[in-house]
Write a protein that holds these residues in place. Structure first.
Motif, PDB file in Angstrom:
ATOM      1  N   THR A 296       0.837  -1.194   0.000  1.00 17.04           N
ATOM      2  CA  THR A 296       0.000   0.000   0.000  1.00 17.04           C
ATOM      3  C   THR A 296       0.879   1.255   0.000  1.00 17.04           C
ATOM      4  O   THR A 296       2.057   1.210   0.371  1.00 17.04           O
ATOM      5  CB  THR A 296      -0.924   0.032   1.225  1.00 17.04           C
ATOM      6  N   CYS A 297       0.288   2.383  -0.375  1.00 14.69           N
ATOM      7  CA  CYS A 297       1.092   3.609  -0.427  1.00 14.69           C
ATOM      8  C   CYS A 297       1.564   4.010   0.967  1.00 14.69           C
ATOM      9  O   CYS A 297       2.703   4.492   1.126  1.00 14.69           O
ATOM     10  CB  CYS A 297       0.334   4.743  -1.112  1.00 14.69           C
ATOM     11  N   THR A 298       0.735   3.800   1.985  1.00 10.86           N
ATOM     12  CA  THR A 298       1.149   4.135   3.350  1.00 10.86           C
ATOM     13  C   THR A 298       2.315   3.267   3.807  1.00 10.86           C
ATOM     14  O   THR A 298       3.317   3.780   4.331  1.00 10.86           O
ATOM     15  CB  THR A 298      -0.039   3.985   4.318  1.00 10.86           C
ATOM     16  N   THR A 299       2.210   1.947   3.624  1.00 12.05           N
ATOM     17  CA  THR A 299       3.287   1.079   4.110  1.00 12.05           C
ATOM     18  C   THR A 299       4.573   1.299   3.332  1.00 12.05           C
ATOM     19  O   THR A 299       5.664   1.231   3.906  1.00 12.05           O
ATOM     20  CB  THR A 299       2.882  -0.403   4.035  1.00 12.05           C
ATOM     21  N   ARG A 300       4.477   1.576   2.051  1.00 12.76           N
ATOM     22  CA  ARG A 300       5.700   1.791   1.272  1.00 12.76           C
ATOM     23  C   ARG A 300       6.379   3.111   1.653  1.00 12.76           C
ATOM     24  O   ARG A 300       7.609   3.193   1.699  1.00 12.76           O
ATOM     25  CB  ARG A 300       5.401   1.711  -0.222  1.00 12.76           C
ATOM     26  N   LEU A 301       5.593   4.139   1.944  1.00 17.40           N
ATOM     27  CA  LEU A 301       6.197   5.388   2.403  1.00 17.40           C
ATOM     28  C   LEU A 301       6.806   5.213   3.789  1.00 17.40           C
ATOM     29  O   LEU A 301       7.937   5.659   4.045  1.00 17.40           O
ATOM     30  CB  LEU A 301       5.147   6.501   2.424  1.00 17.40           C
ATOM     31  N   LEU A 302       6.083   4.561   4.703  1.00 15.74           N
ATOM     32  CA  LEU A 302       6.610   4.349   6.051  1.00 15.74           C
ATOM     33  C   LEU A 302       7.881   3.512   6.023  1.00 15.74           C
ATOM     34  O   LEU A 302       8.829   3.771   6.776  1.00 15.74           O
ATOM     35  CB  LEU A 302       5.556   3.670   6.929  1.00 15.74           C
ATOM     36  N   SER A 303       7.909   2.512   5.153  1.00 16.66           N
ATOM     37  CA  SER A 303       9.108   1.687   5.032  1.00 16.66           C
ATOM     38  C   SER A 303      10.289   2.527   4.558  1.00 16.66           C
ATOM     39  O   SER A 303      11.409   2.415   5.081  1.00 16.66           O
ATOM     40  CB  SER A 303       8.844   0.537   4.059  1.00 16.66           C
ATOM     41  N   LYS A 304      10.036   3.378   3.594  1.00 18.59           N
ATOM     42  CA  LYS A 304      11.100   4.235   3.043  1.00 18.59           C
ATOM     43  C   LYS A 304      11.653   5.177   4.112  1.00 18.59           C
ATOM     44  O   LYS A 304      12.878   5.353   4.246  1.00 18.59           O
ATOM     45  CB  LYS A 304      10.527   5.039   1.871  1.00 18.59           C
ATOM     46  N   VAL A 305      10.747   5.771   4.886  1.00 15.99           N
ATOM     47  CA  VAL A 305      11.171   6.691   5.940  1.00 15.99           C
ATOM     48  C   VAL A 305      11.941   5.944   7.028  1.00 15.99           C
ATOM     49  O   VAL A 305      13.028   6.377   7.452  1.00 15.99           O
ATOM     50  CB  VAL A 305       9.941   7.387   6.568  1.00 15.99           C
ATOM     51  N   ALA A 306      11.381   4.829   7.507  1.00 17.63           N
ATOM     52  CA  ALA A 306      11.998   4.093   8.613  1.00 17.63           C
ATOM     53  C   ALA A 306      13.396   3.602   8.244  1.00 17.63           C
ATOM     54  O   ALA A 306      14.330   3.671   9.053  1.00 17.63           O
ATOM     55  CB  ALA A 306      11.109   2.922   9.013  1.00 17.63           C
TER      56      ALA A 306
END
Length: 556
Positions: A296-306
């Motif tokens: 999902t767009c949320t999980t992929r962004l959070l993964s990138k940030v983390a």
């Protein structure tokens, strides 16, 4: 000359003017049959299983577009929106090409041009095969294929100054609590774990939630977008050199799907959200993030940030998982590790190049429960049906599986003498549930038995004891049923694609005839033994939030 009419809604044409009538979905086929019209269901055309290869090609293409920057920046987090819409179009195209060639059709008439993906697929197939194509102006029925439009626009539409300030206070609060792990919640994942905190937008950078999406349709910040046209943004020009094996028609669909995403979230908007998340993770002092999806767009962004902040990023599937639908690791948006439910699933992930660790999902910590026998009088069975969705838009499934499977299951139950059943859909947000309920009401006049719809928010685990038999599609309900006392049958459940079930032989059926035979010859003892073995495999591993799974922080 051989002509075909493809019906995608009410038809104004004379059916007798055509050599072939094609329908979209089992429900549409039945409606035509009531008019005395025999048709071929387009979704009956078999396709090869292209899932893993196509997913990885789309993921790699979006990563390359992101690297180009400009208007394509953040294309990599839009993976689900792009992949779902493309698969919808592509399966139409492949089925049309196969049917046109097989039947030697020279002229195709589409009853409506209202479905952008179907229209594009018809144009591409007919151009490829030299077939004359005509469009009519009738109404279009999308009910057999709504899932691709249900990819959530679940990112915030911005972060206000007050929310940025609140995020800093929240981060310091989590640091004071010595929070090691942030995890995304799910229905079968409780709260209150030591040193772990729930990870949502409202609990991080969007408190009190001024800019969060809303569940209502046709609102500026709606969670869903049901617009169907192929809509191109002149600033989004995907590079054909990046998308080898995709032709111009394919590229238009890919670029259109990303254009919808880009129109909703501008580059500066996501840039700001990324920076806010980066600050939050840095100040929180956490070591690990556990996500409930990898696409999902949320999980992929959070993964990138983390990952940019040096946190370990894990993916904990919330239930039944088909390992070949997972995405690659060692990418900017990819997770570092999968927390697999048993050894067989972990092995399958590792064979695909993913790092995996076996865990005990908290929903699997109960003791042994044994299966009850079926009643002697099968006509009095109390039956719970849990229908499928178009599973992750898999080529192993089909767009009309929801209606087709329900109707086939009810046909088998009718032949047993069963007069009524209960149906429970997979729980989701209100807009998605409304779409499913609408589909169920469309099915009702054609159903061979009566059925009652159960509130999707009720816990399935708590429901099972009220029924003599559960008939379940490829959903997490299969795992929940294995932990209950209720006998169950997997119906077109694709268990062969889920390594978690490797080595087990659960009752299953792929047709109404097979289902009828399976129920009549049901072996409760065998099913119970299989469930006990599966339960043992699901209770071997570490707790997903155990400190033993934490990696040393590599960032600030």
């Amino acid at each position: 000359m051989k002509s075909a009419l493809l019906c995608c809604g009410p038809v104004l044409e004379k059916f007798s003017d055509f050599d072939e009538i094609w329908s979209l979905g089992s429900l549409a086929q039945r409606r035509l049959s009531l008019q005395g019209v025999r048709s071929r269901n387009l979704f009956d055309v078999d396709l090869p299983d292209l899932d893993q290869g196509l997913r990885l090609r789309i993921e790699a293409g979006l990563e390359a577009e992101t690297a180009r920057g400009g208007a394509s920046a953040w294309a990599d987090i839009a993976y689900q929106h792009v992949q779902w819409r493309f698969v919808r179009y592509y399966q139409y195209r492949l089925r049309l090409e196969k049917l046109i060639e097989q039947l030697r059709v020279t002229r195709l008439v589409l009853s409506s041009g209202g479905d952008g993906d179907l229209t594009q697929a018809c144009v591409a197939a007919c151009q490829q095969l030299g077939v004359a194509l005509e469009f009519r102006e009738g109404p279009c029925d999308l009910s057999s294929s709504l899932l691709p439009f249900l990819a959530s626009y679940d990112l915030p539409d911005g972060v206000s100054g007050l929310e940025s300030l609140a995020a800093r206070v929240l981060a310091l609060y989590y640091r004071s609590k010595k929070t090691r792990v942030f995890y995304q919640p799910y229905n079968n994942l409780a709260k209150g774990y030591p040193d772990a905190a729930v990870l949502t937008w409202r609990r991080t950078v969007c408190f009190p939630g001024f800019n969060l999406p809303v569940p209502a349709l046709k609102r500026p910040r709606s969670l869903l977008n049901l617009d169907t046209p192929i809509r191109l943004d002149h600033e989004v020009a995907f590079d054909p050199k990046v998308w080898l094996g995709f032709d111009g028609y394919d590229l238009d669909v890919l670029a259109s799907a990303f254009s919808y995403f880009r129109q909703r979230y501008g580059r500066s908007q996501i840039d700001h959200l990324y920076r806010c998340c980066l600050t939050f993770f840095k100040q929180s002092g956490a070591h690990r993030v556990v996500l409930n999806s990898d696409n999902t767009c949320t999980t992929r962004l959070l993964s990138k940030v983390a990952k940019a902040q040096g946190l370990q990023v894990d993916y904990l599937p919330h239930g039944l998982i088909m390992e070949d639908v997972s995405l690659r690791m060692k990418t900017d948006c990819g997770v570092d590790r999968v927390l697999a439910w048993n050894v067989a699933s972990a092995d399958a992930f590792e064979q695909r190049g993913s790092l995996a660790e076996v865990i005990i999902h908290p929903s699997n910590t109960g003791g042994e429960i044994h299966k009850r026998p079926l009643p002697t009088d099968l006509s009095g069975l109390r039956v719970l049906i849990m229908p499928p969705e178009w599973v992750g838009l898999s080529f192993a499934s089909r767009p009309d599986c929801f209606e087709r499977d329900l109707l086939d299951i009810m046909e088998a139950l009718q032949r047993l003498g069963v007069k009524t059943a209960h149906v429970k859909c997979h729980n989701s947000v209100k807009a998605v549930l409304d779409a499913k309920l609408s589909m169920l009401e469309a099915i009702r006049p054609h159903a061979p038995i009566e059925f009652t719809v159960i509130d999707s928010q009720i816990s399935t685990q708590q429901l099972y004891d009220q029924f003599d038999l559960a008939i379940i599609g490829p959903t997490t309900g299969l795992l929940e049923a294995s932990r209950s006392s209720t006998p169950f049958v997997g119906f077109r459940a694709l268990m062969q694609k889920a390594a978690l079930f490797n080595g087990y032989d659960f009752p299953h059926a792929d047709s109404a005839d097979e289902l009828l035979q399976c129920i009549r010859t049901y072996d409760v003892s065998m099913t119970d033994a299989q469930c006990q073995r599966l339960g043992e495999s699901l209770r071997a591993g570490l707790h997903p939030f155990s400190v033993a799974l934490d990696a040393e922080r590599s960032g600030p």
